[in-house]
Scaffold this motif. Structure first.
Motif: not given
Lengths: 539, 108
Positions: B57-59, B61-62, B65
């Protein structure tokens, strides 16, 4: 002069012995063992006109005598005097299990320097024998020169029997209470709530042989796996309960480190052999994978679980490999067998106390068990099994029972999850959601999108809703008219996202679902996500 | 706990890092540490294979990034490998990460 004086003393002593006998009566039932012994020793000192009197009890492994009560030489107890069996005066009485009289007290005859320091000149002691077994030593001492004679030793032996009788009953009761308290404290007070699994358990302490070392355990593991344990430590009483407690926590620790039940039991076996040589236990460890479709079971000499699948085929014993019990010898290879538990089915773990009855073949008990287990709610199964196998009879041996029912998930029943708002709850949430979505006909990308949107909303709760005290993450999945509605709720206040690379969550939620609504009020935040599924709710 | 396994293969021109399992808030920091450890200052290029990531999830993805930013500074090449319609591919596209880094569909 001597003769008549002694006769008078003995008559007097017989009179006083009555007082000693009276002491063990019900009138003194409220005294604990220590107070009772003190009272007995005081009367013994009076009766025999001696300066010191002491009771030493054999320790648990039978290697040393521990001062338990002392009068006139109270420091024995206060300093925790410990006399190895065979050493010194008390040790000699214990080793020879017969009365010993000392007319000289010095380093060559006693091991306890307190006796010499006290200035004791003569001693007499007798063994405490309970049902033919040595349990301790009773001795008296005189600071003035004195020759203890046969009558005095006989009197001493009578008192010793009183001491044995009085301590036996009370120590047995104390030990039973302690074992029971330990057992109760180690059984899960509440079984974990696992969406999709319904659990019930029973533990009945043994009556005849005394409390044993049976136990069951249920715990969740990483990634939504579930561990189930049933075991039985050989022997009875406090010792078996203590060994059980150690095995229980060691197994939990090894289960954190290995995902193969055979490896967990291999390590547990090595631990038991090394730290508790001479102890034996049968254990079964089952590990359920997050989909609940595979259950790996390793069995160390334990009776196979009973499986009952829906469809009327009847219950049967799970076909698993039985390896030897733990504690037999080092290096025994161990194996895991895969067992399947179909949706709606029941898996029943139990200890031998459930099926063994005096004068009856074990097969009779097993048959009765197989007839009582059916695919139903676990509590119903437990009630039925206990009613048919135990009924109104008092359990001879410990009985432990753990029933697991795999619930029929889906069929439009909502999924309700109440989780601690902590990072490791997210994996549990996903595995429960995956099973529910599959049962409700969602598939492929739909599942991925829903899981992702729910993860974003839930991660916000875990990261931003609560302070250090933590809180709850509540998630509800519902299906109606081909649309899955997920409500993610907390009772905190979201703060602004911190750090870099944050704040993409809302965007992802919006792109992965058909509708996102966020409602904040004084009670917390509610996120409602909606996602249509093509299967329209029918698998 | 969420579980992910990070495997590193050192090639002559490229370090291949394959991640299997799930990445979320519970384990992203551990995954990040393992990925960073696999890359040293002699590395020329890195490929992160997300084919066997079953959830991110976006966590999660950290991690990616942050890696994009770091490797740009170190002038180390980076590409991500995520097949079409895989869980990783979806989140890479949804988050805009695909505009910052080359994403290839398979490990070939």
């Amino acid at each position: 002069m001597e003769g008549s004086g002694r006769d008078a003393g003995v008559v007097d002593a017989t009179e006083r012995l009555r007082q000693i006998e009276a002491l063990t009566d019900a009138a003194l039932a409220h005294l604990n063992v220590e107070d009772l012994l003190d009272e007995l020793l005081d009367r013994l000192r009076d009766t025999l006109q001696v300066d010191t009197a002491a009771v030493l009890l054999l320790d648990a492994d039978g290697s040393a005598l521990i001062a338990t009560a002392a009068r006139g030489i109270e420091e024995e107890v206060r300093q925790g005097v410990r006399i190895p069996v065979r050493k010194g005066f008390a040790g000699r009485i214990a080793a020879e299990a017969r009365p010993v009289i000392l007319d000289r007290v010095d380093e060559t005859t006693v091991a306890n320097p307190l006796l010499i320091a006290k200035g004791i000149r003569a001693m007499a002691g007798v063994p405490l024998i309970d049902s033919g077994e040595l349990v301790g030593v009773l001795h008296v001492g005189s600071i003035s020169d004195r020759e203890f004679g046969t009558e005095e030793v006989e009197l001493l032996q009578m008192v010793a029997d009183r001491v044995t009788g009085a301590t036996r009953a009370r120590l047995a009761a104390t030990e039973r209470d302690a074992a029971l308290a330990l057992q109760r404290s180690l059984m899960p007070s509440r079984l974990p709530e696992i969406a999709g699994l319904d659990l019930a358990a029973r533990y009945i302490p043994g009556g005849g042989k005394g409390i044993g070392g049976d136990w069951y355990d249920v715990f969740t593991l990483s990634g939504g796996r579930v561990g189930l344990v049933i075991g039985d430590v050989s022997g009875h009483g406090l010792k078996a309960a203590v060994v059980m407690g150690r095995l229980r926590s060691a197994l939990r620790a090894y289960a954190l480190e290995s995902s193969d039940p055979a490896e967990v039991l291999r390590r547990l076996d090595a631990k038991l052999l090394h730290f508790e040589p001479g102890e034996m236990a049968t254990v079964q460890f089952a590990l359920i994978d997050p989909s609940f479709n595979r259950i790996a079971v390793s069995s160390a000499g334990h009776l196979p679980p009973v499986v009952a699948a829906p469809g009327g085929a009847g219950a049967g014993l799970a076909d698993i490999i039985a390896d030897p019990p733990l504690g037999v010898r080092p290096g025994i290879p161990r194996s895991s067998t895969e067992v399947s538990l179909p949706v709606g089915g029941v898996l029943c773990f139990y200890t031998d106390g459930l099926i063994e009855r005096r004068g009856e073949s074990i097969d009779t008990g097993l048959d009765r068990l197989l007839q009582s287990v059916r695919p139903a709610r676990s509590e119903e199964v437990a009630v039925e099994v206990m009613a048919h196998l135990v009924g109104a009879t008092m359990a001879e041996d410990d009985i432990a029972l753990l029933a697991v029912h795999r619930q029929v998930e889906g069929a439009s029943d909502p999924l309700v999850l109440h989780l601690p708002a902590q990072p490791d709850a997210l994996a549990r949430l996903r595995s429960a959601a995956r099973r529910w979505l599959a049962a409700n006909g969602a598939e492929g990308e739909e599942v991925d999108e829903i899981l992702l949107a729910v993860a974003e909303a839930s991660t916000n709760v875990v990261e931003h809703a609560y302070g250090p005290g933590g809180g709850e993450l509540a998630v509800l999945f519902e299906l109606a008219d081909g649309v899955v509605t997920i409500t993610v709720r907390d009772h905190g206040h979201w703060r602004e996202a911190r750090g870099t690379n944050r704040g993409r969550g809302l965007l992802i939620m919006e792109r992965c679902t058909d509708d996102v609504r966020i409602h904040r009020d004084a009670d917390g935040t509610t996120v409602v996500l909606r996602h249509a599924i093509a299967g329209e709710g029918k698998p | 706990m969420t579980e992910a396994i990070v495997t590193t293969t050192l090639g002559p021109d490229r370090t291949d890092i394959a991640i299997r399992g799930e990445i979320d808030l519970a384990n992203f920091a551990a995954v990040q540490a393992q990925v960073n450890q696999a890359i040293d200052n002699r590395t020329i290029a890195v490929r992160i294979d997300l084919t066997d990531v079953t959830f991110i999830d976006s966590t999660g993805l950290r991690v990616l990034f942050a890696l994009v930013a770091t490797l740009e500074r170190l002038q180390v090449g980076l590409e991500l490998c995520a097949p079409e319609s895989s869980p990783a591919r979806r989140v890479i596209e949804l988050s805009g990460l695909s505009s910052l880094v080359r994403v290839v569909p398979d490990g070939g």
